[in-house]
Design a protein around this motif. Structure first.
Motif, PDB file in Angstrom:
ATOM      1  N   PHE A  45       0.832  -1.209   0.000  1.00 34.62           N
ATOM      2  CA  PHE A  45       0.000   0.000   0.000  1.00 34.62           C
ATOM      3  C   PHE A  45       0.866   1.259   0.000  1.00 34.62           C
ATOM      4  N   ARG A  46       1.995   1.205   0.673  1.00 38.15           N
ATOM      5  CA  ARG A  46       2.906   2.349   0.679  1.00 38.15           C
ATOM      6  C   ARG A  46       3.495   2.568  -0.709  1.00 38.15           C
ATOM      7  N   LEU A  47       3.854   1.467  -1.382  1.00 38.58           N
ATOM      8  CA  LEU A  47       4.370   1.581  -2.744  1.00 38.58           C
ATOM      9  C   LEU A  47       3.308   2.129  -3.687  1.00 38.58           C
ATOM     10  N   LEU A  48       2.065   1.680  -3.528  1.00 32.75           N
ATOM     11  CA  LEU A  48       0.975   2.196  -4.356  1.00 32.75           C
ATOM     12  C   LEU A  48       0.782   3.686  -4.121  1.00 32.75           C
ATOM     13  N   GLN A  49       0.856   4.097  -2.869  1.00 30.60           N
ATOM     14  CA  GLN A  49       0.716   5.511  -2.531  1.00 30.60           C
ATOM     15  C   GLN A  49       1.833   6.332  -3.173  1.00 30.60           C
ATOM     16  N   GLY A  50       3.063   5.823  -3.095  1.00 28.81           N
ATOM     17  CA  GLY A  50       4.186   6.527  -3.708  1.00 28.81           C
ATOM     18  C   GLY A  50       4.078   6.572  -5.222  1.00 28.81           C
ATOM     19  N   PHE A  51       3.643   5.462  -5.829  1.00 34.65           N
ATOM     20  CA  PHE A  51       3.448   5.416  -7.278  1.00 34.65           C
ATOM     21  C   PHE A  51       2.414   6.452  -7.712  1.00 34.65           C
ATOM     22  N   ALA A  52       1.316   6.532  -6.959  1.00 33.55           N
ATOM     23  CA  ALA A  52       0.258   7.491  -7.283  1.00 33.55           C
ATOM     24  C   ALA A  52       0.747   8.926  -7.124  1.00 33.55           C
ATOM     25  N   LEU A  53       1.532   9.177  -6.082  1.00 31.10           N
ATOM     26  CA  LEU A  53       2.050  10.532  -5.863  1.00 31.10           C
ATOM     27  C   LEU A  53       2.972  10.947  -6.996  1.00 31.10           C
ATOM     28  N   GLY A  54       3.826  10.013  -7.451  1.00 34.93           N
ATOM     29  CA  GLY A  54       4.699  10.324  -8.572  1.00 34.93           C
ATOM     30  C   GLY A  54       3.918  10.659  -9.823  1.00 34.93           C
ATOM     31  N   GLY A  55       2.797   9.971 -10.035  1.00 35.44           N
ATOM     32  CA  GLY A  55       1.959  10.253 -11.192  1.00 35.44           C
ATOM     33  C   GLY A  55       1.039  11.431 -11.010  1.00 35.44           C
ATOM     34  N   GLU A  56       0.929  11.916  -9.794  1.00 33.38           N
ATOM     35  CA  GLU A  56       0.045  13.045  -9.484  1.00 33.38           C
ATOM     36  C   GLU A  56       0.690  14.379  -9.836  1.00 33.38           C
ATOM     37  N   VAL A  57       1.974  14.489  -9.622  1.00 35.95           N
ATOM     38  CA  VAL A  57       2.662  15.771  -9.720  1.00 35.95           C
ATOM     39  C   VAL A  57       2.641  16.326 -11.139  1.00 35.95           C
ATOM     40  N   GLY A  58       3.029  15.504 -12.117  1.00 30.26           N
ATOM     41  CA  GLY A  58       3.126  15.981 -13.494  1.00 30.26           C
ATOM     42  C   GLY A  58       1.823  16.471 -14.080  1.00 30.26           C
ATOM     43  N   PRO A  59       0.747  15.664 -14.070  1.00 30.96           N
ATOM     44  CA  PRO A  59      -0.528  16.125 -14.615  1.00 30.96           C
ATOM     45  C   PRO A  59      -1.075  17.367 -13.920  1.00 30.96           C
ATOM     46  N   ASN A  60      -0.932  17.426 -12.587  1.00 37.14           N
ATOM     47  CA  ASN A  60      -1.438  18.593 -11.859  1.00 37.14           C
ATOM     48  C   ASN A  60      -0.718  19.872 -12.266  1.00 37.14           C
ATOM     49  N   ALA A  61       0.625  19.804 -12.300  1.00 38.02           N
ATOM     50  CA  ALA A  61       1.400  20.985 -12.672  1.00 38.02           C
ATOM     51  C   ALA A  61       1.123  21.390 -14.112  1.00 38.02           C
ATOM     52  N   ALA A  62       1.039  20.402 -15.015  1.00 40.23           N
ATOM     53  CA  ALA A  62       0.751  20.704 -16.417  1.00 40.23           C
ATOM     54  C   ALA A  62      -0.615  21.352 -16.567  1.00 40.23           C
ATOM     55  N   PHE A  63      -1.605  20.835 -15.847  1.00 38.14           N
ATOM     56  CA  PHE A  63      -2.955  21.398 -15.915  1.00 38.14           C
ATOM     57  C   PHE A  63      -2.972  22.849 -15.445  1.00 38.14           C
ATOM     58  N   LEU A  64      -2.356  23.118 -14.299  1.00 40.47           N
ATOM     59  CA  LEU A  64      -2.360  24.479 -13.762  1.00 40.47           C
ATOM     60  C   LEU A  64      -1.631  25.441 -14.686  1.00 40.47           C
ATOM     61  N   MET A  65      -0.516  25.012 -15.258  1.00 34.79           N
ATOM     62  CA  MET A  65       0.234  25.883 -16.157  1.00 34.79           C
ATOM     63  C   MET A  65      -0.579  26.199 -17.401  1.00 34.79           C
ATOM     64  N   GLU A  66      -1.241  25.197 -17.958  1.00 38.56           N
ATOM     65  CA  GLU A  66      -1.995  25.394 -19.199  1.00 38.56           C
ATOM     66  C   GLU A  66      -3.312  26.120 -18.977  1.00 38.56           C
ATOM     67  N   ALA A  67      -3.851  26.047 -17.762  1.00 37.56           N
ATOM     68  CA  ALA A  67      -5.098  26.751 -17.449  1.00 37.56           C
ATOM     69  C   ALA A  67      -4.851  28.203 -17.056  1.00 37.56           C
ATOM     70  N   ALA A  68      -3.612  28.551 -16.764  1.00 35.99           N
ATOM     71  CA  ALA A  68      -3.303  29.888 -16.255  1.00 35.99           C
ATOM     72  C   ALA A  68      -3.150  30.903 -17.373  1.00 35.99           C
ATOM     73  N   PRO A  69      -3.467  32.170 -17.109  1.00 38.23           N
ATOM     74  CA  PRO A  69      -3.114  33.239 -18.050  1.00 38.23           C
ATOM     75  C   PRO A  69      -1.592  33.298 -18.188  1.00 38.23           C
ATOM     76  N   PRO A  70      -1.068  33.714 -19.337  1.00 37.37           N
ATOM     77  CA  PRO A  70       0.384  33.714 -19.547  1.00 37.37           C
ATOM     78  C   PRO A  70       1.169  34.476 -18.489  1.00 37.37           C
ATOM     79  N   ASN A  71       0.596  35.550 -17.962  1.00 38.98           N
ATOM     80  CA  ASN A  71       1.329  36.352 -16.986  1.00 38.98           C
ATOM     81  C   ASN A  71       1.102  35.907 -15.547  1.00 38.98           C
TER      82      ASN A  71
END
Length: 352
Positions: A45-71
């Motif tokens: 379960f700890r490995l699953l949690q870590g795997f999910a966290l690793g996959g969480e960071v990239g999509p979240n950051a990409a989404f916020l960057m692409e949803a944001a105004p350029p400035n």
């Protein structure tokens, strides 16, 4: 997945897996009840949690960057970092509360499960919110890679590894202050958990401040001063803390090192995210982040404990942080600010 099928489905999947890992860990029977199977389940379960966290960071950051105004991209991305540090704040409050109302035996027996279940309570709300989001995957992300793009990408990834390694070691060193205060400085449990509360609060506020400054001045201008100051002050701060050994010194040292760490590391991480091309942004960030956490995050506390033991020097964690910051500075200098960031900064300066 996020770079091919979209940010939204990847965010939903990673959060679901994280919820399964947290709930499963909290509900795993004790070793006395099922023997070795308890240890195996806990690790899985700890490995699953870590795997999910690793996959969480990239999509979240990409989404916020692409949803944001350029400035406002720096500030939007800083929200992602601030929410993670807010979780540290909440964890510190939960830990402080449990240590206040429960005995040490109760904490070891079942109190830690309560902390995990409190964290799991946010999962249904997070899933419901993510289902309402609109997809932000840009059209250019689906285009084939241009010729000769591999070498610059590898350079960017290598620089990002140094940056994330520096940020991870610094962050885990500050997280380690809770254990350090108890094991090395022999301070009370409440004081140690109080340091975690200070760490989370200062980190969350500093993250947002960093994002605002990055939008105005650019990430490189923001990161240099704090990281140079952290390089110079980490060891003296640990020295003073070791000499004084009081709750006020612990809280002050935590606040000082956290401010310098966040304004330097967060700005450098934003620089790395902004430098990644859209077609590999989520995957590259997730992979680099996961490797940094696995290599540096998982070993930081062990390395620092060994350094204290081998050198008989309680200030050793400060030296380890100094080495990490030096590597992070080198990585940040390898990256160029995206042209759009420089243009926005120039435009803001002219308007001012």
């Amino acid at each position: 997945m996020a770079d091919r099928r979209g940010r939204k489905p990847a965010m939903i999947l990673s959060f679901t897996l994280m919820g399964i890992g947290i709930v499963g860990l909290a509900l795993t029977p004790s070793y006395g009840a099922i023997g070795l199977a308890a240890s195996i389940l806990a690790v899985c379960f700890r490995l699953l949690q870590g795997f999910a966290l690793g996959g969480e960071v990239g999509p979240n950051a990409a989404f916020l960057m692409e949803a944001a105004p350029p400035n406002r991209r720096g500030f939007y991305l800083s929200i992602h970092l601030a929410t993670a540090d807010t979780a540290t704040l909440v964890a510190g409050i939960v830990g402080l509360s449990l240590s206040t109302f429960l005995t040490t035996a109760q904490l070891d027996a079942w109190g830690w499960r309560v902390a995990f279940l409190i964290g799991a309570s946010i999962v249904p709300f997070g899933l419901a919110l993510r289902r309402t989001l609109e997809e932000t995957l840009p059209a250019e992300a689906k285009a084939p890679a241009p010729p000769g793009s591999l070498k610059p990408l590898l350079l960017t990834a290598g620089a990002g590894m140094l940056i994330l390694g520096a940020g991870t070691i610094s962050n885990y060193t500050l997280d380690y202050l809770t254990t350090y205060a108890q094991d090395t400085l022999h301070m009370a449990v409440r004081s140690a958990f109080g340091a975690t509360v200070v760490l989370g609060l200062v980190s969350a506020l500093s993250d947002l401040g960093t994002g605002w400054l990055v939008d105005r001045y650019g990430p490189k201008r923001v990161l240099l001063g704090p990281w140079i100051a952290l390089f110079l002050l980490a060891v003296p701060t640990f020295y003073v803390l070791n000499e004084v050994r009081s709750p006020s010194a612990l809280f002050g040292a935590t606040a000082l090192l956290t401010v310098l760490h966040i304004f330097g590391s967060s700005a450098a991480i934003l620089l790395f995210i902004l430098a990644l091309p859209a077609r590999v942004r989520a995957g590259s960030l997730s992979l680099t982040y996961a490797l940094a956490i696995a290599i540096f995050g998982g070993s930081t506390q062990l390395v620092e404990k060994l350094l204290i033991r081998w050198t008989a020097n309680p200030v050793a964690p400060g030296w380890y942080m100094v080495c990490a910051v030096a590597a992070g500075l080198f990585g940040a200098l390898l990256l160029r600010e995206p042209a759009e960031i420089s243009a926005l900064r120039t435009g803001a300066s002219r308007r001012a």
